[in-house]
Design a protein around this motif. Structure first.
Motif, short mmCIF file in Angstrom:
data_model
loop_
_atom_site.label_atom_id
_atom_site.label_comp_id
_atom_site.label_asym_id
_atom_site.label_seq_id
_atom_site.Cartn_x
_atom_site.Cartn_y
_atom_site.Cartn_z
N ARG A 38 0.82 -1.22 0.00
CA ARG A 38 0.00 0.00 0.00
C ARG A 38 0.85 1.26 0.00
O ARG A 38 0.48 2.26 -0.58
CB ARG A 38 -0.95 0.01 1.20
CG ARG A 38 -1.98 -1.10 1.21
CD ARG A 38 -3.01 -0.95 0.09
NE ARG A 38 -3.79 0.23 0.17
CZ ARG A 38 -5.05 0.30 0.53
NH1 ARG A 38 -5.69 -0.78 0.89
NH2 ARG A 38 -5.69 1.43 0.53
N PRO A 42 1.59 4.63 -3.99
CA PRO A 42 1.71 6.05 -4.30
C PRO A 42 3.16 6.55 -4.33
O PRO A 42 3.40 7.73 -4.49
CB PRO A 42 0.92 6.73 -3.17
CG PRO A 42 1.08 5.81 -2.02
CD PRO A 42 1.10 4.42 -2.62
N PRO A 65 0.89 11.48 1.79
CA PRO A 65 0.05 11.52 0.59
C PRO A 65 -1.26 12.23 0.87
O PRO A 65 -1.81 12.15 1.97
CB PRO A 65 -0.18 10.04 0.27
CG PRO A 65 -0.06 9.36 1.59
CD PRO A 65 0.90 10.17 2.42
N TYR A 67 -5.06 12.32 -0.60
CA TYR A 67 -5.95 11.53 -1.45
C TYR A 67 -7.13 12.37 -1.92
O TYR A 67 -7.69 13.15 -1.16
CB TYR A 67 -6.46 10.30 -0.68
CG TYR A 67 -5.38 9.27 -0.48
CD1 TYR A 67 -5.24 8.23 -1.38
CD2 TYR A 67 -4.49 9.36 0.57
CE1 TYR A 67 -4.24 7.27 -1.22
CE2 TYR A 67 -3.49 8.43 0.74
CZ TYR A 67 -3.37 7.39 -0.15
OH TYR A 67 -2.37 6.47 0.00
N GLU A 70 -11.56 10.06 -5.27
CA GLU A 70 -11.59 8.71 -5.84
C GLU A 70 -10.64 7.75 -5.13
O GLU A 70 -10.36 6.67 -5.60
CB GLU A 70 -11.27 8.77 -7.34
CG GLU A 70 -9.82 9.09 -7.67
CD GLU A 70 -9.38 10.53 -7.36
OE1 GLU A 70 -8.17 10.73 -7.22
OE2 GLU A 70 -10.23 11.42 -7.23
N ALA A 71 -10.12 8.17 -3.96
CA ALA A 71 -9.23 7.35 -3.12
C ALA A 71 -7.90 7.04 -3.79
O ALA A 71 -7.30 6.02 -3.54
CB ALA A 71 -9.93 6.08 -2.66
N GLN A 72 -7.45 7.93 -4.66
CA GLN A 72 -6.15 7.82 -5.29
C GLN A 72 -5.24 8.92 -4.74
O GLN A 72 -5.69 10.05 -4.57
CB GLN A 72 -6.26 7.98 -6.81
CG GLN A 72 -7.04 6.89 -7.49
CD GLN A 72 -6.31 5.58 -7.48
OE1 GLN A 72 -5.09 5.54 -7.62
NE2 GLN A 72 -7.04 4.50 -7.30
N ALA A 73 -3.98 8.59 -4.49
CA ALA A 73 -3.04 9.60 -4.03
C ALA A 73 -2.82 10.59 -5.16
O ALA A 73 -2.41 10.23 -6.26
CB ALA A 73 -1.72 8.96 -3.62
N ARG A 74 -3.16 11.84 -4.92
CA ARG A 74 -3.07 12.88 -5.95
C ARG A 74 -1.86 13.78 -5.75
O ARG A 74 -1.42 14.45 -6.67
CB ARG A 74 -4.33 13.74 -5.95
CG ARG A 74 -5.61 12.95 -6.08
CD ARG A 74 -5.70 12.22 -7.35
NE ARG A 74 -5.90 13.18 -8.43
CZ ARG A 74 -6.00 12.86 -9.70
NH1 ARG A 74 -5.90 11.63 -10.07
NH2 ARG A 74 -6.18 13.79 -10.60
N LEU A 93 -8.16 19.31 -4.20
CA LEU A 93 -8.51 17.90 -4.01
C LEU A 93 -10.00 17.75 -3.70
O LEU A 93 -10.65 16.85 -4.22
CB LEU A 93 -7.67 17.30 -2.89
CG LEU A 93 -6.19 17.13 -3.21
CD1 LEU A 93 -5.42 16.76 -1.97
CD2 LEU A 93 -5.98 16.11 -4.30
N ASP A 98 -6.32 17.97 -9.43
CA ASP A 98 -5.01 17.76 -8.83
C ASP A 98 -4.60 18.96 -7.99
O ASP A 98 -4.96 20.10 -8.28
CB ASP A 98 -3.94 17.53 -9.91
CG ASP A 98 -4.08 16.16 -10.55
OD1 ASP A 98 -4.73 15.30 -9.94
OD2 ASP A 98 -3.53 15.98 -11.63
#
Length: 100
Positions: A38, A42, A65, A67, A70-74, A93, A98
């Motif tokens: 995990r 990222p 990080p 997030y 959408e639960a993605q590290a931006r 965010l 971004d």
């Protein structure tokens, strides 16, 4: 904060460490292979703890990080980044774009 050494980082130790920053901070742990996977997704450097020459070594990243929805590290900030710079990441965010 995610424990980089789940075999030794007890919930009480994590709570003591996190309380130095803010009582609302939450600590997490799990099997080390899942933590490594995990963290690497990222781009956070972490390796399982190892014993060498009688010593015990834990390698962990110091990145934070951010997030998006959408639960993605931006965005990933390195240690030492000013809180004001991190705060600038939050509105974009939350808006779904971004950071910086």
């Amino acid at each position: 904060m995610v424990a980089p050494d789940p075999a030794r980082d007890t919930p009480q130790q994590m709570r003591t460490w996190l309380d130095q920053f803010a009582p609302a901070f939450i600590g997490a742990t799990g099997p080390i292979d899942q933590i490594v996977a995990r963290a690497r997704a990222p781009g956070i450097g972490i390796t399982p703890p190892v014993t060498t020459d009688g010593g015990y070594q834990v390698t962990h990243g110091a990145q934070v990080p951010a997030y998006g929805r959408e639960a993605q590290a931006r965005e990933i900030d390195d240690s030492g980044v000013a809180p004001a710079a991190i705060a600038q990441d939050i509105p974009p965010l939350l808006a779904g774009s971004d950071a910086r």
